[in-house]
Scaffold this active site. Structure first.
Site, PDB file in Angstrom:
ATOM      1  N   GLU A   4      -4.596  25.967  17.856  1.00 39.74           N
ATOM      2  CA  GLU A   4      -3.290  25.479  18.299  1.00 39.74           C
ATOM      3  C   GLU A   4      -2.195  26.126  17.449  1.00 39.74           C
ATOM      4  OE1 GLU A   4      -4.054  21.181  20.279  1.00 39.74           O
ATOM      5  OE2 GLU A   4      -3.911  21.136  18.127  1.00 39.74           O
ATOM      6  N   HIS A  34       7.353  17.170  21.379  1.00 39.95           N
ATOM      7  CA  HIS A  34       6.299  18.011  21.957  1.00 39.95           C
ATOM      8  C   HIS A  34       6.933  18.852  23.046  1.00 39.95           C
ATOM      9  CE1 HIS A  34       2.620  19.409  23.747  1.00 39.95           C
ATOM     10  NE2 HIS A  34       1.955  18.914  22.725  1.00 39.95           N
TER      11      HIS A  34
HETATM   12  C1  LIG Z   1      -0.248  12.036  23.913  1.00 42.23           C
HETATM   13  C2  LIG Z   1      -0.559  12.312  22.480  1.00 42.23           C
HETATM   14  C3  LIG Z   1      -1.429  13.338  22.149  1.00 42.23           C
HETATM   15  C4  LIG Z   1      -1.724  13.587  20.800  1.00 42.23           C
HETATM   16  N1  LIG Z   1      -2.639  14.568  20.485  1.00 42.23           N
HETATM   17  C5  LIG Z   1      -3.010  14.721  19.200  1.00 42.23           C
HETATM   18  C6  LIG Z   1      -4.054  15.621  18.849  1.00 42.23           C
HETATM   19  O1  LIG Z   1      -4.649  16.254  19.698  1.00 42.23           O
HETATM   20  N2  LIG Z   1      -4.374  15.752  17.530  1.00 42.23           N
HETATM   21  C7  LIG Z   1      -3.735  15.054  16.546  1.00 42.23           C
HETATM   22  O2  LIG Z   1      -4.081  15.208  15.367  1.00 42.23           O
HETATM   23  N3  LIG Z   1      -2.759  14.176  16.854  1.00 42.23           N
HETATM   24  C8  LIG Z   1      -2.395  13.991  18.148  1.00 42.23           C
HETATM   25  N4  LIG Z   1      -1.414  13.095  18.454  1.00 42.23           N
HETATM   26  C9  LIG Z   1      -0.846  12.285  17.377  1.00 42.23           C
HETATM   27  C10 LIG Z   1      -1.882  11.255  16.959  1.00 42.23           C
HETATM   28  O3  LIG Z   1      -2.559  10.796  18.097  1.00 42.23           O
HETATM   29  C11 LIG Z   1      -1.236  10.070  16.273  1.00 42.23           C
HETATM   30  O4  LIG Z   1      -0.430  10.501  15.223  1.00 42.23           O
HETATM   31  C12 LIG Z   1      -2.310   9.155  15.693  1.00 42.23           C
HETATM   32  O5  LIG Z   1      -3.226   8.828  16.690  1.00 42.23           O
HETATM   33  C13 LIG Z   1      -1.684   7.899  15.133  1.00 42.23           C
HETATM   34  O6  LIG Z   1      -2.711   7.009  14.822  1.00 42.23           O
HETATM   35  P1  LIG Z   1      -2.369   5.653  14.124  1.00 42.23           P
HETATM   36  O7  LIG Z   1      -3.665   4.979  13.904  1.00 42.23           O
HETATM   37  O8  LIG Z   1      -1.484   5.882  12.993  1.00 42.23           O
HETATM   38  O9  LIG Z   1      -1.503   4.859  15.235  1.00 42.23           O
HETATM   39  P2  LIG Z   1      -1.797   4.503  16.749  1.00 42.23           P
HETATM   40  O10 LIG Z   1      -2.998   5.175  17.270  1.00 42.23           O
HETATM   41  O11 LIG Z   1      -0.522   4.704  17.484  1.00 42.23           O
HETATM   42  O12 LIG Z   1      -2.123   2.950  16.684  1.00 42.23           O
HETATM   43  C14 LIG Z   1      -1.135   2.035  16.353  1.00 42.23           C
HETATM   44  C15 LIG Z   1      -1.734   0.659  16.431  1.00 42.23           C
HETATM   45  O13 LIG Z   1      -0.854  -0.270  15.833  1.00 42.23           O
HETATM   46  C16 LIG Z   1      -0.702  -1.400  16.656  1.00 42.23           C
HETATM   47  N5  LIG Z   1       0.587  -1.999  16.343  1.00 42.23           N
HETATM   48  C17 LIG Z   1       1.798  -1.416  16.302  1.00 42.23           C
HETATM   49  N6  LIG Z   1       2.720  -2.292  15.913  1.00 42.23           N
HETATM   50  C18 LIG Z   1       2.080  -3.458  15.694  1.00 42.23           C
HETATM   51  C19 LIG Z   1       2.490  -4.750  15.288  1.00 42.23           C
HETATM   52  N7  LIG Z   1       3.770  -5.035  15.009  1.00 42.23           N
HETATM   53  N8  LIG Z   1       1.561  -5.718  15.189  1.00 42.23           N
HETATM   54  C20 LIG Z   1       0.263  -5.474  15.480  1.00 42.23           C
HETATM   55  N9  LIG Z   1      -0.181  -4.273  15.858  1.00 42.23           N
HETATM   56  C21 LIG Z   1       0.718  -3.273  15.967  1.00 42.23           C
HETATM   57  C22 LIG Z   1      -0.844  -0.865  18.049  1.00 42.23           C
HETATM   58  O14 LIG Z   1      -1.169  -1.920  18.918  1.00 42.23           O
HETATM   59  C23 LIG Z   1      -1.973   0.135  17.837  1.00 42.23           C
HETATM   60  O15 LIG Z   1      -3.194  -0.543  17.833  1.00 42.23           O
HETATM   61  C24 LIG Z   1      -1.110  12.825  19.791  1.00 42.23           C
HETATM   62  C25 LIG Z   1      -0.226  11.802  20.127  1.00 42.23           C
HETATM   63  C26 LIG Z   1       0.041  11.537  21.455  1.00 42.23           C
HETATM   64  C27 LIG Z   1       0.984  10.429  21.807  1.00 42.23           C
END
Ligand SMILES: Cc1cc2nc3c(=O)[nH]c(=O)nc-3n(C[C@H](O)[C@H](O)[C@H](O)COP(=O)(O)OP(=O)(O)OC[C@H]3O[C@@H](n4cnc5c(N)ncnc54)[C@H](O)[C@@H]3O)c2cc1C
Length: 556
Positions: free
Chosen positions: A144, A266
């Site tokens: 990428e 993006h």
């Molecule tokens: C469409 C898309 C494609 C992507 N592709 C890639 C990729 O190919 N490779 C890569 O490295 N990254 C990619 N990213 C970025 C990556 O997916 C995210 O940065 C990463 O998944 C974030 O993970 P996280 O666990 O921090 O949060 P998330 O996966 O967003 O999870 C957040 C969690 O917190 C919970 N939550 C939020 N607020 C509260 C609250 N107040 N109380 C209780 N629960 C709450 C939500 O319900 C959820 O369960 C992509 C992102 C998107 C949107």
């Protein structure tokens, strides 16, 4: 009045009617060793890395798997190929970060990458093999933007779903891990708020969305794993969960946040009125897709010698520039010069989703636009995920570890989730001590709460906020636009505060309050940066400021 219209207006009234008979009860008091707010890649992997002696709660504000992690397509960056090196991954990350990555963090993350991937493999995440009938030949690695080697391990083009599903299955087998879906954390419970001598985090107040009770989660270790804040923008690739709750909660609890001006857009979301947030993975460009103007000509060579493989900020700005120059609503992405079988095999999800919207990837270009995608800034942590507040950790997109600098390199974010979740878990495993008899935390003060029929104010403010953030604090900024946005957000914050203090809190109000606060942090950070760097581009200071060494924007 025709009966159907009458029923519709009756239903509308019901939707807006004040819920006067709903009484807020506070009957749930939970005690855990660890409270994890968020169930994405960061939250789930952290829970599984904790020792089984610990009693753990995971909150998800909707269903367990919903969040950005579920939608990650491209994969995870890590050095897996013998021809690749850790130094090369480090250097690529530093280059993308435009002088603001923390070199120690980058090294730490990259060096722990192979172990994090092996952990996922051991958990049985079904990554794609080079040749499915010969797994001994190893995994297929894609490439990428910004990466100088093929180093993205993936599960076809639905890597996040494969990770979430696998980890969820594992979690459900652990009797010490308790899942609370539809539980929205409102605020952290801190020593300062309770006037306790010991300044630390004691837990959180949480809205149970099923019955509208506000519950107390009492835990000596709290982890913010609540994802990013891209919903602050009108157009985003993110699901509805990305409202910056963790960043806002940490800020209100007195933690520092950094680099909030760096929001990644993006370059390629599908442009279609019904394709809300559908992202076209960068791996398409990695595998040779071309960006095209409406007349079918390529243009990326005019902006960067790496053409379609330039980092995302450059590609997004180039698209934004060409769209504005030509006055068009979208540009095009074309991979149809590749064999149809190759496209279907490598991008089954994108292929079938596009078909649903009437576009065949194998036979022609598809319309694309940029959209807010990733929050590079966040709650400041050290290498163990520890924040400024004792007992409070942050991991994943909520956190600012120093990995991304002024621009996140593709597929480094899932890696960051996994590596720092593991580091935080190690710290908790080592330092957790069984609680002595601590006093019961006070319940939520509901004395001020009355119901309101003004939900319309909340939904109006949601729209207004996201629109002015898109128009004034988007891909291209100016001093004037930022000042306009600042005046509006100040007004909104004031209105929200007034509303929040007087009426029954709802899910939308809690998220709006967080989004407005995050918007304010983004605007203030952007105003402080008097240069263009990485993802922050302003017409008033179009160049890098090399007069001093590059600095993070730290708000406290
Ligand atoms: C469409 C898309 C494609 C992507 N592709 C890639 C990729 O190919 N490779 C890569 O490295 N990254 C990619 N990213 C970025 C990556 O997916 C995210 O940065 C990463 O998944 C974030 O993970 P996280 O666990 O921090 O949060 P998330 O996966 O967003 O999870 C957040 C969690 O917190 C919970 N939550 C939020 N607020 C509260 C609250 N107040 N109380 C209780 N629960 C709450 C939500 O319900 C959820 O369960 C992509 C992102 C998107 C949107």
């Amino acid at each position: 009045m025709p009966i159907l219209n009458y029923l519709e207006s009756f239903n509308n009234k019901l939707n807006y009617a004040p819920t006067v008979c709903r009484i807020i009860r506070m009957n749930a008091y939970h005690q855990f060793d660890v409270l994890i707010i968020g169930s994405g890649a960061a939250g789930l992997s952290l829970a599984l890395r904790l020792e089984s002696r610990l009693n753990i709660a995971i909150l998800s504000k909707t269903q367990l798997s919903e969040g950005s992690s579920l939608y990650a397509q491209g994969g995870i960056a890590s050095v897996m190929d013998p021809g690749d090196t850790l130094n090369s991954h480090i250097q690529d990350t530093l280059n993308a970060g435009a002088g603001l990555c923390d070199p120690d963090t980058v090294r730490f993350c990259v060096e722990h990458g192979p172990e994090a991937i092996q952990w996922l493999i051991d958990k049985k995440v079904p990554f794609t093999f080079l040749d499915e009938s010969h797994p001994e030949q190893g995994y297929h690695l894609t490439r990428e933007g910004g990466h100088s080697h093929r180093r993205i391990i993936h599960a076809a083009d639905a890597t996040g779903r494969a990770i979430e599903n696998t980890l969820e299955q594992q979690i459900k087998k652990c009797p010490n891990i308790h899942i609370f879906e539809n539980h929205l954390a409102i605020d952290l419970i801190t020593g300062a708020k309770l006037n306790y001598d010991q300044q630390r985090c004691y837990g959180a107040y949480v809205l149970n969305r099923d019955d509208n009770n506000i519950e107390v989660f009492d835990a000596p270790n709290v982890v913010l794993a609540s994802g990013g804040a891209s919903k602050v923008y009108l157009y985003t690739s993110n699901p509805d969960t990305s409202t910056g709750d963790g960043i806002a909660m940490a800020w209100r609890a007195g933690c520092r946040v950094a680099n909030m001006e760096f929001n990644q857009f993006h370059p390629t979301c599908l442009y279609h009125p019904e394709a809300k947030s559908f992202l076209i993975t960068e791996a398409l460009r990695g595998e040779g897709a071309h960006l095209l103007l409406p007349d079918g000509s390529r243009f990326m060579h005019q902006f960067d010698s790496r053409e379609e493989l330039a980092p995302r900020d450059i590609v997004a700005r180039a698209i934004d520039h060409e769209m504005k120059r030509l006055g068009v609503e979208c540009l095009y992405l074309d991979i149809s010069h590749k064999p149809a079988d190759f496209i279907k095999q490598h991008f089954p999800t994108v292929y079938s989703q596009c078909l649903e919207f009437g576009y065949d990837l194998t036979s022609g270009p598809i319309p694309v636009v940029p959209a807010a995608h990733y929050t590079c800034g966040g709650v400041m942590t050290d290498l163990f995920g520890k924040t400024d507040l004792k007992g409070l950790y942050a991991a994943g997109e909520t956190a600012f570890t120093g990995l991304h600098g002024a621009n996140r390199m593709a597929s480094n974010s899932l890696l960051e989730c996994l590596v720092f979740a593991a580091a935080a878990a190690r710290d908790i495993n080592q330092n957790h001590q069984k609680r002595s008899d601590s006093p019961r935390l006070p319940e939520w003060d509901a004395s001020r709460v009355t119901d309101s029929d003004e939900e319309v104010v909340v939904s109006h403010n949601w729209d207004e906020l996201r629109r002015f953030m898109w128009d004034y604090v988007g891909i291209v900024r100016t001093n004037k636009r930022l000042q306009r946005a600042k005046s509006r957000v100040d007004l909104l914050l004031h209105e929200i505060d007034e509303y929040y203090g007087n009426f029954r809190i709802t899910n939308d109000l809690i998220e709006l309050r967080n989004l407005a606060l995050v918007a304010d942090l983004i605007i203030r950070s952007a105003q402080q940066r008097k240069e263009s760097r990485g993802l922050h581009y302003t017409l008033d200071y179009p160049d890098l400021d090399n007069s001093t060494s590059p600095q993070n924007t730290i708000l406290n």
